[in-house]
Design a protein around this motif. Structure first.
Motif, PDB file in Angstrom:
ATOM      1  N   CYS A  38       0.844  -1.201   0.000  1.00 51.70           N
ATOM      2  CA  CYS A  38       0.000   0.000   0.000  1.00 51.70           C
ATOM      3  C   CYS A  38       0.881   1.253   0.000  1.00 51.70           C
ATOM      4  CB  CYS A  38      -1.028  -0.026   1.131  1.00 51.70           C
ATOM      5  SG  CYS A  38      -2.256  -1.330   0.842  1.00 51.70           S
ATOM      6  N   TYR A  39       0.594   2.256   0.803  1.00 52.47           N
ATOM      7  CA  TYR A  39       1.405   3.470   0.860  1.00 52.47           C
ATOM      8  C   TYR A  39       2.165   3.495   2.176  1.00 52.47           C
ATOM      9  CZ  TYR A  39      -1.428   5.385  -2.955  1.00 52.47           C
ATOM     10  OH  TYR A  39      -2.053   5.600  -4.146  1.00 52.47           O
ATOM     11  N   GLY A  40       3.187   4.310   2.235  1.00 51.61           N
ATOM     12  CA  GLY A  40       3.892   4.449   3.494  1.00 51.61           C
ATOM     13  C   GLY A  40       5.090   5.356   3.355  1.00 51.61           C
ATOM     14  N   PRO A  75      -8.866   7.463  11.365  1.00 53.62           N
ATOM     15  CA  PRO A  75      -8.829   8.357  10.200  1.00 53.62           C
ATOM     16  C   PRO A  75      -7.539   8.242   9.378  1.00 53.62           C
ATOM     17  CG  PRO A  75      -9.635   9.542  12.123  1.00 53.62           C
ATOM     18  CD  PRO A  75      -9.161   8.198  12.607  1.00 53.62           C
ATOM     19  N   LEU A  76      -6.482   7.722   9.984  1.00 57.75           N
ATOM     20  CA  LEU A  76      -5.206   7.622   9.273  1.00 57.75           C
ATOM     21  C   LEU A  76      -5.123   6.404   8.355  1.00 57.75           C
ATOM     22  CD1 LEU A  76      -2.784   8.679  12.134  1.00 57.75           C
ATOM     23  CD2 LEU A  76      -3.822  10.096  10.346  1.00 57.75           C
ATOM     24  N   LYS A  77      -6.078   5.494   8.459  1.00 57.96           N
ATOM     25  CA  LYS A  77      -6.119   4.296   7.610  1.00 57.96           C
ATOM     26  C   LYS A  77      -4.808   3.502   7.683  1.00 57.96           C
ATOM     27  CE  LYS A  77     -10.224   5.113   5.981  1.00 57.96           C
ATOM     28  NZ  LYS A  77     -11.319   4.293   6.427  1.00 57.96           N
ATOM     29  N   PHE A 100       0.018   2.658   5.265  1.00 56.35           N
ATOM     30  CA  PHE A 100      -1.368   3.107   5.351  1.00 56.35           C
ATOM     31  C   PHE A 100      -2.007   3.054   3.978  1.00 56.35           C
ATOM     32  CE2 PHE A 100       1.859   6.371   5.724  1.00 56.35           C
ATOM     33  CZ  PHE A 100       1.694   7.110   4.569  1.00 56.35           C
ATOM     34  N   ASP A 101      -3.300   3.365   3.908  1.00 56.86           N
ATOM     35  CA  ASP A 101      -4.075   3.191   2.678  1.00 56.86           C
ATOM     36  C   ASP A 101      -4.271   4.448   1.838  1.00 56.86           C
ATOM     37  OD1 ASP A 101      -4.470   0.442   2.948  1.00 56.86           O
ATOM     38  OD2 ASP A 101      -6.203   0.735   4.245  1.00 56.86           O
ATOM     39  N   ALA A 164      -6.665  -1.920   4.746  1.00 59.53           N
ATOM     40  CA  ALA A 164      -6.957  -2.336   6.117  1.00 59.53           C
ATOM     41  C   ALA A 164      -8.449  -2.616   6.277  1.00 59.53           C
ATOM     42  CB  ALA A 164      -6.489  -1.266   7.103  1.00 59.53           C
ATOM     43  N   ASP A 165      -9.301  -1.803   5.666  1.00 60.26           N
ATOM     44  CA  ASP A 165     -10.748  -2.034   5.750  1.00 60.26           C
ATOM     45  C   ASP A 165     -11.141  -3.368   5.101  1.00 60.26           C
ATOM     46  OD1 ASP A 165     -11.238   0.285   7.174  1.00 60.26           O
ATOM     47  OD2 ASP A 165     -11.846   1.447   5.400  1.00 60.26           O
TER      48      ASP A 165
END
Length: 185
Positions: A38-40, A75-77, A100-101, A164-165
């Motif tokens: 994902c992102y990071g 909120p940070l996903k 994170f997403d 994550a969701d």
């Protein structure tokens, strides 16, 4: 038979030194690509003299915040955070690694909003060069993060590109099926 989903095969992505293949401009600079993880981003910065205990105490504060309110950082996903302290000979340094997403711009804006709304500060206030006005000056916050960011050169995902969701949804479904099977016995 349904086709195999992208998440079903692990994937890895080697990244160039800059952290992206072709620069795409976001609101605050280049947008790093979404990878199988994902992102990071990763930050390494020197800890202000005498602030090690404050950094460690902040980790405990986050632990307590999440125990009291498990959705506090929702909120940070985030998928995960990892923080390290180490001395490389020139003093104590802090390493932040987060996956994170959302893209970097959205994550940063969401972090500033979250910390401003809750009154919680950021561990970064214990780092040399972190702007005092970070809550009202997102550009200074972002400049600090970008100046201290160490782009990955490899990212791996056992279940690539899954949010994550989506993971939580799959686990809820698993629990529901388990409950249903238990009821049938």
């Amino acid at each position: 038979m349904a086709s195999e989903s992208a998440w079903s095969k692990p994937a890895a992505m080697a990244l160039p030194r800059e952290g992206y293949f072709e620069p795409k401009r976001g609101r605050y600079g280049p947008i790093y690509p979404r990878t199988p993880a994902c992102y990071g981003f990763s930050i390494i910065a020197k800890v202000k003299e005498g602030r090690e205990d404050a950094v460690r105490a902040y980790g405990k504060q986050i632990e307590q915040t999440i125990a009291a309110s498990p959705q506090a950082l929702a909120p940070l996903k985030l998928h995960y955070l990892r923080w390290n302290l180490f001395d490389i000979g020139s003093g104590l340094h802090f390493q932040y690694m987060g996956i994170f997403d959302t893209d970097f711009d959205k994550y940063t804006e969401d972090a500033i909003k979250l910390f401003s709304a809750t009154g919680i500060t950021t561990v970064f206030t214990n780092l040399e060069g972190f702007p005092e006005d970070w809550k009202t000056n997102p550009e200074a916050f972002i400049t600090f993060v970008r100046d201290h960011h160490c782009p990955s050169f490899l990212e791996y995902g056992e279940y690539p590109y899954v949010t994550a969701d989506e993971i939580k949804k799959a686990l809820r479904l698993k629990d529901a099926f388990s409950d249903m099977l238990d009821q049938m016995q």
